[in-house]
Write an enzyme that holds these catalytic residues in place. Structure first.
Site, short mmCIF file in Angstrom:
data_model
loop_
_atom_site.label_atom_id
_atom_site.label_comp_id
_atom_site.label_asym_id
_atom_site.label_seq_id
_atom_site.Cartn_x
_atom_site.Cartn_y
_atom_site.Cartn_z
N GLY A 49 29.32 33.84 27.37
CA GLY A 49 30.39 34.68 28.14
C GLY A 49 30.28 36.09 28.17
O GLY A 49 29.83 36.71 27.22
N GLY A 51 32.71 38.24 29.78
CA GLY A 51 33.96 38.89 30.16
C GLY A 51 33.98 39.89 29.07
O GLY A 51 33.22 40.37 28.48
N LEU A 52 35.45 40.40 28.92
CA LEU A 52 35.89 41.47 28.16
C LEU A 52 35.47 41.09 26.63
O LEU A 52 34.96 42.03 25.95
CB LEU A 52 37.14 41.94 28.09
N GLY A 54 33.11 38.59 25.57
CA GLY A 54 31.71 38.35 25.22
C GLY A 54 31.24 39.75 25.41
O GLY A 54 30.04 39.89 24.90
N ARG A 339 57.24 36.42 29.90
CA ARG A 339 56.90 35.69 31.04
C ARG A 339 57.40 34.28 31.06
O ARG A 339 58.02 33.75 32.03
CB ARG A 339 55.54 35.59 31.08
N HIS A 410 48.79 30.69 34.28
CA HIS A 410 48.16 31.92 34.31
C HIS A 410 46.99 31.95 33.23
O HIS A 410 46.10 32.68 33.31
CB HIS A 410 49.04 32.95 34.32
C1 LIG Z 1 44.84 37.41 37.96
C2 LIG Z 1 44.64 37.71 36.28
C3 LIG Z 1 45.31 39.04 36.09
C4 LIG Z 1 45.34 39.34 34.68
N1 LIG Z 1 45.75 40.57 34.39
C5 LIG Z 1 45.71 40.61 32.98
C6 LIG Z 1 46.32 42.06 32.57
O1 LIG Z 1 46.62 42.95 33.44
N2 LIG Z 1 46.25 42.42 31.09
C7 LIG Z 1 46.00 41.37 30.31
O2 LIG Z 1 46.10 41.97 29.14
N3 LIG Z 1 45.61 40.13 30.67
C8 LIG Z 1 45.66 39.98 32.02
N4 LIG Z 1 44.96 38.72 32.36
C9 LIG Z 1 44.66 37.78 31.32
C10 LIG Z 1 42.92 38.27 31.03
O3 LIG Z 1 42.29 38.72 32.42
C11 LIG Z 1 42.07 37.20 30.59
O4 LIG Z 1 42.75 36.68 29.62
C12 LIG Z 1 40.67 37.75 30.02
O5 LIG Z 1 40.05 38.62 30.91
C13 LIG Z 1 39.77 36.72 29.28
O6 LIG Z 1 38.79 37.46 28.91
P1 LIG Z 1 37.42 36.56 28.14
O7 LIG Z 1 36.31 37.74 27.93
O8 LIG Z 1 38.12 35.86 27.09
O9 LIG Z 1 36.92 35.52 29.10
P2 LIG Z 1 36.54 35.62 30.71
O10 LIG Z 1 36.74 36.75 31.39
O11 LIG Z 1 37.14 34.25 31.50
O12 LIG Z 1 34.85 35.38 30.74
C14 LIG Z 1 34.42 34.09 30.35
C15 LIG Z 1 33.15 34.17 30.27
O13 LIG Z 1 32.46 32.97 29.82
C16 LIG Z 1 31.44 32.47 30.70
N5 LIG Z 1 31.34 31.33 30.61
C17 LIG Z 1 32.42 30.17 30.61
N6 LIG Z 1 31.82 29.17 30.22
C18 LIG Z 1 30.58 29.07 30.37
C19 LIG Z 1 29.48 28.01 30.09
N7 LIG Z 1 29.88 26.76 29.76
N8 LIG Z 1 28.33 28.71 30.09
C20 LIG Z 1 27.98 29.88 30.32
N9 LIG Z 1 28.97 30.96 30.55
C21 LIG Z 1 30.31 30.39 30.31
C22 LIG Z 1 31.80 32.96 32.11
O14 LIG Z 1 30.60 33.09 32.81
C23 LIG Z 1 32.31 34.42 31.82
O15 LIG Z 1 31.12 35.20 31.67
C24 LIG Z 1 44.92 38.21 33.75
C25 LIG Z 1 44.68 37.09 34.19
C26 LIG Z 1 44.52 36.76 35.55
C27 LIG Z 1 44.14 35.44 35.71
#
Ligand SMILES: Cc1cc2nc3c(=O)[nH]c(=O)nc-3n(C[C@H](O)[C@H](O)[C@H](O)COP(=O)(O)OP(=O)(O)OC[C@H]3O[C@@H](n4cnc5c(N)ncnc54)[C@H](O)[C@@H]3O)c2cc1C
Length: 645
Positions: A49, A51-52, A54, A339, A410
């Protein structure tokens, strides 16, 4: 004990320290083992991952000197779903001098989560929140500023202070660019091996420890086994089990579910966040829904017509025939209630027949007052990109007519269970960001997911993983039979999916599954509905394995194959979600059981019976999952009826 699950042993150790809460993290860090810089170079960490969570973890671990292998299924790490986050990120900086503090953020989060989160973790989250902003500003993240140059803040639901830092409606994107640049620096230095378009399809566990993953190159179809001393899952949430959600289409549960099947407990799967401000569904052609950021509730006023069946255009409905129901029912928080509360209130007015737009499934979010008070330019400066997005999707101009909004799936508060070190029940498997069951209890407050993801990645994990890695490097496992076994599982599954050659598309199964979930495990749940859903899910899952059609081969780019694997895992998760929702015979946060409500329709918790985290053990051989309980203790924020009135 029930027909659907077994009762297991309680969770005895969460690794959470005791003593004064203000010093727990400090003392814990001090007592943890460190790894000296020369030894870090000999240790490899896999991070799934980008995202923020990872991205920040990979960059920080590599910066510390570990060898990092990073994976994502997108074509670039900076396209992770975090990029979609709009509204902002919380931090207890008290820049507004409006009474905020670490303690207040801690308090708001425990209360907002309806007293279903672990206090020690939440306090730590609140206390590192301020560091996140400093870190991101140093990286160059362009947060909005006030006239005098200081960072600006706005309010999000469930709080009475302004603590949300933002970059217009693109906060996630800007934060992710910061984390991505930090990663890129380490990729350039050779400390991170970046593997985009690689999907993790299995976890490798050797001698009880997480030691690697099986991945598929999504372009060539090549399957490889990858080894490390520890594995970090930062794979995001699973809201797409509902098919329609505000999540990116790719979001899925596979990485977490594969780990769950290998022994990692899955906690609180039934806690789903339904966001109140999304663009309403417009027809069966849709494959996803669009969020209108919660920040809009700072200035937008939510209302419906006072009378049932009033079909007049909003501009023709006079003030005294409008019901600003959030302001009426919850005068203390008004449009900024959390929410779960805002979503349920929208559902209630629509159920009463006062909803607006097609099918009566919508409520107005009206900016007329704000435009009158602040001027169009000021509103545009704050929310311009969101207004534009709304106009493009609906064809209506929100500067002229109120937006129509409706709740949609969401975020998922549930996820893999982790202890205070963010370690799952499989030693060496750490889980961060939305993928873990995290700090939000039964309901996440707005702008707290970005905070948690970055807290985990920049500050918490890099300090807790050392304690585990200090025992490494671990022995070579390349010849271990568990590796070949994990690889064979992946290959057999792909062969099976391709060989069914049935007559129904993957999407048609996913859509039907989502419909079942929304109907019976969505905003309101009942014993009868959940029991029915479990039967329907099992039937549909059997049909999937008989009739799904996956065209193409495994040795090429094959999006149907990717989706089929993910939907197969969604089926198993969906059943566990319903079992979890069925067993929790109380309402709390995003989990509303119709049988458990107060006389005025609010969620009614049963702390005497359900003040615990439900952590589920995978049922091998088609048996029943086993429920392990982590009892929650509240030493500081004592459970009370959550009132926003
Ligand atoms: C439209 C929207 C707006 C939002 N706005 C806000 C906000 O303003 N403020 C706030 O605090 N939160 C907000 N959220 C929530 C927040 O964006 C997410 O909870 C957060 O970004 C999740 O980050 P993460 O790094 O955990 O996962 P993600 O950003 O979902 O990243 C997941 C990563 O894992 C990788 N991955 C997944 N499965 C696999 C696999 N099997 N093999 C290889 N790679 C894999 C993907 O490629 C990706 O790189 C919002 C959510 C949405 C949907």
């Amino acid at each position: 004990m029930s027909d659907l699950w077994n009762d297991g042993d309680p969770i005895a150790d969460t690794a959470a320290p005791d003593g004064p809460i203000e010093t727990r993290w400090e003392r814990h860090r001090f007592s943890a083992k460190l790894v000296n810089p020369a030894n870090r170079r000999k240790l490899t960490v896999i991070v799934v991952g980008t995202g923020l969570a990872g991205g920040s973890a990979a960059a920080t671990l590599a910066e510390a000197g570990y060898r990092v292998k990073s994976y994502c299924y997108q074509d670039s790490p900076r396209r992770a779903h975090s990029i979609a986050a709009q509204g902002g990120i919380n931090a207890a900086k008290n820049y507004r001098n409006d009474g905020d503090s670490v303690y207040r953020l801690f308090y708001d989060t425990v209360k907002g989560g309806d007293f279903r989160a672990r206090e020690s973790n939440v306090y730590r989250l609140a206390s590192v929140s301020a560091n996140i902003i400093d870190q991101c500003v140093a990286q160059g993240v362009p947060f909005a500023r006030e006239y005098g140059g200081l960072l600006d803040n706005r309010s999000f639901g469930g709080t009475q202070v302004s603590r949300t830092f933002y970059a217009r409606g693109q906060t996630g994107q800007q934060l992710l660019l910061g984390a991505y640049q930090a990663m890129e620096r380490q990729i350039g230095l050779g400390n991170i091996e970046m593997n985009a378009r690689h999907e993790m399809l299995e976890l490798i566990v050797v001698d009880g420890k997480a030691r690697g993953i099986v991945v598929r190159d999504m372009v060539t179809g090549e399957i490889t086994t990858e080894f490390a001393d520890a594995v970090v899952l930062a794979s995001g949430g699973y809201g797409n089990v509902f098919f329609l959600s505000t999540n990116a289409k790719g979001c899925n549960v596979t990485a977490s579910w594969r780990a769950h099947r290998k022994g990692a407990l899955f906690a609180n799967p039934c806690y789903t966040q339904i966001h109140p401000t999304c663009i309403p569904e417009s027809g069966t052609h849709q494959s996803k829904l669009t969020l209108m950021s919660e920040s809009l509730r700072n200035d937008g006023r939510v209302w419906v017509p006072l009378s049932v069946g009033d079909k007049r255009a909003p501009g023709d409905i006079p003030e005294d025939e409008r019901d600003y129901y959030l302001e009426r029912i919850y005068p203390a928080f008004g449009n900024l209630v959390p929410r779960d509360i805002a979503s349920r209130a929208a559902k209630n007015v629509c159920d009463e027949g006062r909803g607006v737009g097609p099918g009566g499934l919508g409520v107005y979010l009206d900016f007329a007052d704000a435009i009158g008070r602040l001027g169009r330019k000021a509103v545009e400066a704050k929310y311009g990109n969101l207004f534009e997005m709304y106009q493009r999707i609906t064809g209506e101009d929100p500067y002229e007519v109120p937006m129509r909004i409706y709740p949609a799936v969401h975020y998922t508060m549930g996820g893999l269970w982790v202890d205070y070190n963010l370690q799952s029940t499989i030693p060496g498997l750490f889980v961060i960001g939305e993928a873990n069951f995290s700090d939000h209890g039964a309901n996440r407050l707005g702008a707290s997911a970005l905070m948690q993801g970055l807290a985990d990645g920049y500050f918490v994990l890099p300090n807790t993983i050392n304690n585990y890695l200090a025992a490494g490097p671990f022995p070579d496992i390349s010849e271990n039979p568990a590796v070949a076994e994990a690889r064979a599982t992946v290959e057999e599954r792909i062969t099976k999916l391709l060989s069914i050659d049935g007559d129904r598309t993957v999407d048609s199964f996913h859509r039907e599954l989502g419909h079942i979930m929304w109907e019976y495990c969505g905003m309101e749940r009942t014993e009868e509905g959940l029991s029915k859903a479990i039967g329907l899910i099992r039937g549909l899952r059997d049909e999937f394995w008989q009739r799904v059609k996956v065209p193409g081969t495994g040795e090429q780019l094959n999006q149907n194959l990717e989706k089929a694997g993910r939907v197969a895992d969604f089926f198993e998760l969906a059943e566990l979600k319903c079992i979890d929702a069925l067993h929790r015979r109380e309402s709390c946060g995003g989990h509303f059981r119709a049988e458990s409500q107060t006389a005025d329709g609010e969620a009614l918790r049963h702390d005497d019976q359900f003040s615990y985290v439900a952590a589920w053990e995978y049922a091998t051989d088609g048996g029943k999952p086993t429920l392990h309980k982590e009892q929650l203790e509240f030493e500081y924020v004592h459970p009370s009826t959550r009132s926003y009135k």
